[in-house]
Design an enzyme around this catalytic site. Structure first.
Site, short mmCIF file in Angstrom:
data_model
loop_
_atom_site.label_atom_id
_atom_site.label_comp_id
_atom_site.label_asym_id
_atom_site.label_seq_id
_atom_site.Cartn_x
_atom_site.Cartn_y
_atom_site.Cartn_z
N ASP A 172 23.63 -53.61 38.64
CA ASP A 172 24.44 -52.91 37.77
C ASP A 172 23.48 -52.43 36.60
OD1 ASP A 172 26.03 -52.53 35.41
OD2 ASP A 172 27.64 -53.43 36.28
N HIS A 173 23.39 -51.17 36.52
CA HIS A 173 21.99 -50.50 35.74
C HIS A 173 22.51 -50.85 34.15
CE1 HIS A 173 24.44 -46.99 35.29
NE2 HIS A 173 23.94 -46.69 34.09
N HIS A 235 30.36 -52.32 35.18
CA HIS A 235 29.63 -52.04 33.94
C HIS A 235 30.57 -52.91 32.75
CE1 HIS A 235 27.27 -49.42 36.17
NE2 HIS A 235 28.25 -48.29 36.00
C1 BG6 Z 1 27.49 -44.80 36.81
C2 BG6 Z 1 29.01 -44.24 37.17
O1 BG6 Z 1 27.43 -46.24 37.21
O2 BG6 Z 1 27.32 -44.98 35.42
C3 BG6 Z 1 28.94 -42.79 36.24
O3 BG6 Z 1 29.08 -44.20 38.54
C4 BG6 Z 1 28.61 -43.03 34.89
O4 BG6 Z 1 30.28 -42.13 36.83
C5 BG6 Z 1 27.26 -43.54 34.75
O5 BG6 Z 1 28.56 -41.74 34.49
C6 BG6 Z 1 27.07 -43.94 33.27
O6 BG6 Z 1 25.84 -44.22 33.07
P1 BG6 Z 1 24.97 -44.28 31.79
O7 BG6 Z 1 23.70 -45.08 32.01
O8 BG6 Z 1 24.73 -42.67 31.62
O9 BG6 Z 1 25.95 -44.60 30.68
#
Ligand code: BG6
Length: 484
Positions: A172-173, A235
């Site tokens: 989960d980044h 997230h």
């Molecule tokens: C991803 C989603 O996991 O996270 C995207 O699938 C979203 O829809 C993105 O845009 C958002 O990531 P960050 O790091 O740009 O906030």
């Protein structure tokens, strides 16, 4: 600090994630001296590339996504790349991959599945079939892990038949973002917050992940997902867990994940009986973003039937001793007014004011953790307005901006997470039971939406979403943070 020798295989190596995130992250770790001398990155996709063709493709990706690319670092990095053509659909090429891997048997072997989730199972089965999965192997899965509890279970079973849970890294980044990790530092490395971190002192919490972009080229995937599956199931619930969990006994992966799991299990169910009171879904219509006109979701999708939500706001409650009666307002959406992700912890008002009416309003304290952009932590406190004019009070921020406080590049989440995979540290990765528990809370909401007569409420691109989401918090006598 250097990690152990490794081979990292990237499936989907000619795709968007590899282009925008994985190659740049790996380049940075190499440029910062973290990669051992012989580390290899084995890139795999369906295209008929030679090693050199792939290097050219990778060079272009890096030129586009890395600021201050340095030629000597780039040359060293490109030498680490190998290309193996694999067609997952026909299972061709896995034997070739095995041959390349067998050149070095005793190193960490990472398999990064940067492909659509429909291919996760097949790739794992084939890796098992050709004997590529040894004790040093680990697999990295990108979300979405399923589209509901049942499909997540099926997927986890298939992957679990080949890899043990200790070898499975569900990314989960958001957990790799600096400020998200900092949330743990803030809570557990300071004596100041923890005594106040409960229903007696906290009025409510807001978690906002707002994006200004639309779904663009991802409409095909997005329409099968929607904001609840795409952002909340993973997230946002992970952020909620880090805010709400009990102090784990250590940073050990299972200690942290045990505590997060308890939070997920304590979420009060949302379903048909309370759906209208606790959820709002929206879909963006044509409007303006960054000054320019932008189309609505249905136009982008080319289908005016879709009921997929591009915005969701929820009032979540955690039924446990610490949080009973403290709403967690969650919201996320595409094409909103601004790109901003933040966690707002709203403390309760002081119990009694000793100041007269001339002092003005005494605003309750608020802690804001800004995840992006402009990462930082802000504490809003009351002080006396300077000057001899009597005791007038004013709210001011105690502000800590990462960019000002640390003059270093803010590493991307993937840099930290990929290196954690090599180190074998699962603290920032989701365990299987967490994924299941998150779906157990999400599934009834999806089911209730599916049978509800209400469709997502339209909102104009470039605004903060449907007005019903404002009403969701105003009904409780509160406001979203940007409205204060
Ligand atoms: C991803 C989603 O996991 O996270 C995207 O699938 C979203 O829809 C993105 O845009 C958002 O990531 P960050 O790091 O740009 O906030």
């Amino acid at each position: 600090i250097e990690v152990q020798e490794f081979d990292l295989v990237v499936f989907g190596a000619s795709g968007d994630l590899a282009h925008r995130k994985l190659l740049p992250a790996l380049y940075h770790r190499d440029a910062d001296g973290q990669m051992p001398e012989n580390a290899r990155i084995i890139c795999s996709a369906r295209r008929d590339y030679t090693d050199d063709d792939y290097c050219d493709w990778a060079r272009t990706a890096l030129q586009e996504h890395v600021k201050d690319l340095e030629e000597d670092h780039l040359a060293r990095f490109l030498k680490r790349l190998r290309y193996v053509k694999i067609d997952v659909a026909t299972a061709q090429g896995f034997e070739d991959l095995k041959k390349v891997l067998d050149e070095r048997e005793d190193v960490i072997r990472g398999f990064y599945l940067a492909v659509g989730p429909d291919l996760f199972g097949t790739i794992c089965e084939n890796l098992g079939r050709v004997g590529a999965v040894n004790d040093h192997a680990r697999v990295v899965m990108e979300k979405p892990i399923g589209k509901d509890g049942a499909s997540a279970k099926a997927l986890n079973d298939t992957v679990g038949a080949v890899f043990k849970e200790e070898q499975i890294f569900r990314i989960d980044h958001y957990l790799g973002k600096e400020t998200v990790q900092n949330l743990m530092a803030l809570r557990f490395a300071n004596a100041l917050f923890e005594p106040l971190w409960n229903a007696a002192h906290i009025d409510h919490v807001q978690i906002t992940v707002a994006e200004s972009l639309g779904v663009g080229g991802r409409a095909g995937y997005y329409d099968t997902a929607g904001a609840l599956r795409d952002m909340v199931q993973n997230h946002i619930l992970q952020l909620l867990c880090l805010v709400a969990m009990e102090p784990p006994e250590s940073m050990n992966a299972d200690s942290v994940r045990d505590e997060k799991l308890k939070v997920l299990k304590a979420l009060s169910p949302i379903g048909n009986h309370n759906l209208d009171k606790l959820t709002v879904r929206g879909q963006y219509r044509a409007g303006a973003s960054a000054g320019g006109a932008v189309p609505g979701y249905l136009e982008e999708l080319g289908n005016d039937e879709s009921r997929t939500e591009t915005f969701v706001a929820l009032k979540a409650e955690i039924a446990n001793w610490r949080w009973s009666g403290v709403p967690f307002y969650l919201r996320t959406g595409k094409r909103l007014a601004q790109r901003v992700s933040e966690i707002v912890v709203q403390f309760r008002p002081i119990p009694h004011s000793i100041f007269g009416t001339e002092a003005g309003k005494i605003t309750a304290n608020r802690l804001i953790i800004r995840l992006q952009p402009d990462e930082g932590v802000q504490m809003q406190i009351m002080i006396k307005d300077p000057g001899p004019g009597g005791m007038r009070l004013r709210q001011v921020p105690l502000d800590m901006s990462f960019a000002d406080a640390f003059k270093v590049r803010n590493p991307d989440a993937y840099e930290r997470l990929i290196m954690d995979v090599i180190r074998g540290n699962q603290t920032l990765f989701m365990r299987r039971d967490e994924v299941d528990a998150a779906w157990s809370w999400i599934d009834p909401i999806l089911a209730a939406w599916a049978t509800s007569k209400e469709t997502p409420k339209g909102y104009t691109a470039g605004t903060w979403g449907p007005s019903a989401s404002i009403a969701l918090v105003e009904r409780d006598g509160r406001t979203w943070s940007e409205d204060d």
